[in-house]
Design a protein around this motif. Structure first.
Motif, short mmCIF file in Angstrom:
data_model
loop_
_atom_site.label_atom_id
_atom_site.label_comp_id
_atom_site.label_asym_id
_atom_site.label_seq_id
_atom_site.Cartn_x
_atom_site.Cartn_y
_atom_site.Cartn_z
N THR A 179 0.81 -1.21 0.00
CA THR A 179 0.00 0.00 0.00
C THR A 179 0.85 1.26 0.00
N ILE A 191 1.93 0.24 -4.84
CA ILE A 191 0.93 0.81 -5.74
C ILE A 191 0.75 2.29 -5.44
N ALA A 218 -6.56 1.38 -7.88
CA ALA A 218 -5.97 0.22 -7.19
C ALA A 218 -6.28 0.23 -5.70
N GLN A 242 -4.52 -6.27 -4.73
CA GLN A 242 -3.44 -5.29 -4.91
C GLN A 242 -2.11 -5.99 -5.10
#
Length: 499
Positions: A340, A344, A397, A405
């Motif tokens: 996270t 992405i 995303a 993800q």
């Protein structure tokens, strides 16, 4: 307190995340909610917690129908939730975080920190949390931060506690400590909804199990059922929980780390004079309790650590001192431990995330113009090959489940021309079906003759994937051993005791 959900349905446009789900959690029960990533587990609990409003269905507490306009209503009714990603203010103390939004005051004006501290101490001592109310959250290990989240819920007199993937970011030792805490909470009469996909943990701590697949309840189970039986219910097919791989066919030794030392901002050594090699067609798994230099090592290889001495070479070329872009251009595929934060861009679409760092070159660019068709084709192939569950490649995303993800990150990194592949905690937060798939991809890369480094805190994964295992402790290598090494010996090595 008895919790009952009747016919809960939640839709997002044409997509049905929860489809007439029924669930009953008895007082003093740990009820596991088991399912793949994207199955609808977290959505269901967000409905319970008032973050989402159900399109259909009813919530009852002790047979009384409830209507939650938001989390405040749920908390007032006795529902507490600990999210997978903690909702804490790092620069605040434990006591300040616990009282945030419900601040006790003196005379209605001055904050009463003493009352907050006392409440933290009371709960901590009752359940054996061992948390200092005056400690800054940013200085606490992950396991202790999670205990703070639980204290926050208990401080508001939660009788039903929802734990959403609570072990996804914990070490094995922290996981064992959490299981002990859950046992104590159950013994005190609290009801716990334990959302997970980890079969070993569910079978260890749950009283009953409800399995959700693609938004529907597909069955209930008891923890006495085997891993294979539970896995089949989760994914709708038989799942091979072992890694199928042939002995490695080793090529040249093309990746070398020599006398690597990495310093943090205060000058403390995070990696201390580390040396090792990886051959083509080999998987080296780096094991150890998180926080012993593994993160700094992989970041140094990628080019993120600037205070580093020594040498890192790939195909005879020095990587240390290069920019991240030049390192990736040299053929390094890299899956970071925190998708996270580093894997992405949440606001970007799946398509945009699939071509990060390559959108400026063919086939995704023609001169200074983006080739949107090539980008979409690549993204469509990626979501098909990696079974990314999404309504569209144009979905941001950040809206995907954690497992999906991770699949986007893997599709991007394995879709480039590789000379080296590194994945840190590649299956953290993934369900058994996704873990099986990721392991297959890692072995496939190794079998094409690429050197592979995996960093993992999961002993099952370490032993299953490795051709060799290097254990790190306090920034140094305790030793490099064969994967047939016993778990007891590996555990001792993780504590700094050589084999």
């Amino acid at each position: 307190m008895k919790l009952e959900l009747r016919g809960i349905t939640k839709r997002f446009g044409s997509f049905t995340a929860n489809d007439h789900i029924d669930l009953v959690v008895e007082p003093g029960e740990i009820h596991a909610l088991l399912g793949e990533n994207g199955a609808g587990k977290s959505t269901l609990m967000n409905v319970l917690y008032g973050l989402y409003q159900a399109d259909e269905g009813t919530i009852l507490l002790d047979d009384v129908e409830q209507h939650f306009a938001g989390p405040g209503d749920a908390m007032a009714a006795g529902i507490g939730m600990v999210h997978q990603h903690f909702m804490l203010i790092p620069v605040f103390t434990v006591a300040e975080n616990v009282m945030l939004g419900h601040e006790p005051t003196r005379g209605g004006v001055l904050l009463d920190l003493d009352t907050a501290r006392s409440r933290v101490r009371e709960i901590s001592e009752r359940f054996g949390f061992n948390v200092d109310p005056d400690a800054l959250v940013e200085h606490l290990p992950v396991g202790a931060q999670q205990r703070v989240e639980i204290i926050k819920a208990l401080a508001l007199n939660a009788e039903v506690l929802v734990l959403d993937e609570p072990t996804a970011v914990l070490t094995p030792q922290e996981t064992d400590e959490l299981m002990e805490i859950m046992d104590q909470l159950r013994a005190s009469g609290k009801s716990i909804v334990f959302i997970s996909h980890k079969l070993r943990e569910v079978r260890k701590v749950a009283d009953r199990i409800t399995v959700i697949r693609r938004g529907k309840v597909v069955g209930t189970a008891l923890p006495s059922e085997s891993n294979e039986e539970l896995a089949a219910k989760m994914v709708g097919r038989a799942v091979d929980l072992s890694v199928e791989k042939d002995p490695p066919t080793l090529g040249e030794t093309t990746f070398r780390v020599a006398n690597l030392t990495v310093f943090d901002e205060t000058g403390h050594k995070q990696v201390d004079d580390l040396s090792f090699e990886v051959a083509e067609g080999e998987i080296l798994v780096i094991a150890g309790v998180q926080g012993n230099g593994q993160t700094e090592l992989t970041e140094a290889i990628l080019g993120l650590q600037k205070k580093a001495l020594g040498s890192i070479t790939l195909d005879g070329e020095e990587l240390l001192g290069r920019s991240v872009k030049k390192t990736l251009d040299a053929g390094l595929g890299f899956v970071p431990e925190d998708r996270t934060v580093d894997g992405i861009v949440a606001e970007f679409t799946i398509t945009e995330n699939m071509v990060l760092d390559r959108a400026d070159r063919p086939p995704f660019a023609k001169g200074i113009a983006l080739d949107l068709g090539a980008m979409r084709d690549f993204a469509l192939k990626g979501i098909e090959d990696y079974d990314v569950r999404t309504p569209s490649i144009d979905t941001p995303a950040g809206r995907l489940s954690g497992g999906n993800q991770q699949k986007v990150v893997l599709a991007r990194e394995l879709g480039r021309e590789l000379r080296m592949f590194i994945a840190s905690q590649p299956t953290r937060g993934l369900d058994v079906g996704s873990i099986e798939f990721v392991h297959e991809q890692i072995v496939r890369v190794r079998d094409t003759g690429i050197p592979v480094i995996i960093v993992s805190t999961e002993l099952d994964e370490v032993v299953e994937l490795a051709d060799r295992i290097m254990v790190m402790y306090q920034g140094r290598s305790v030793g490099i051993v064969d994967p047939t090494t016993s778990r007891e010996a590996l555990g001792q090595m993780m504590a700094g005791i050589p084999a």
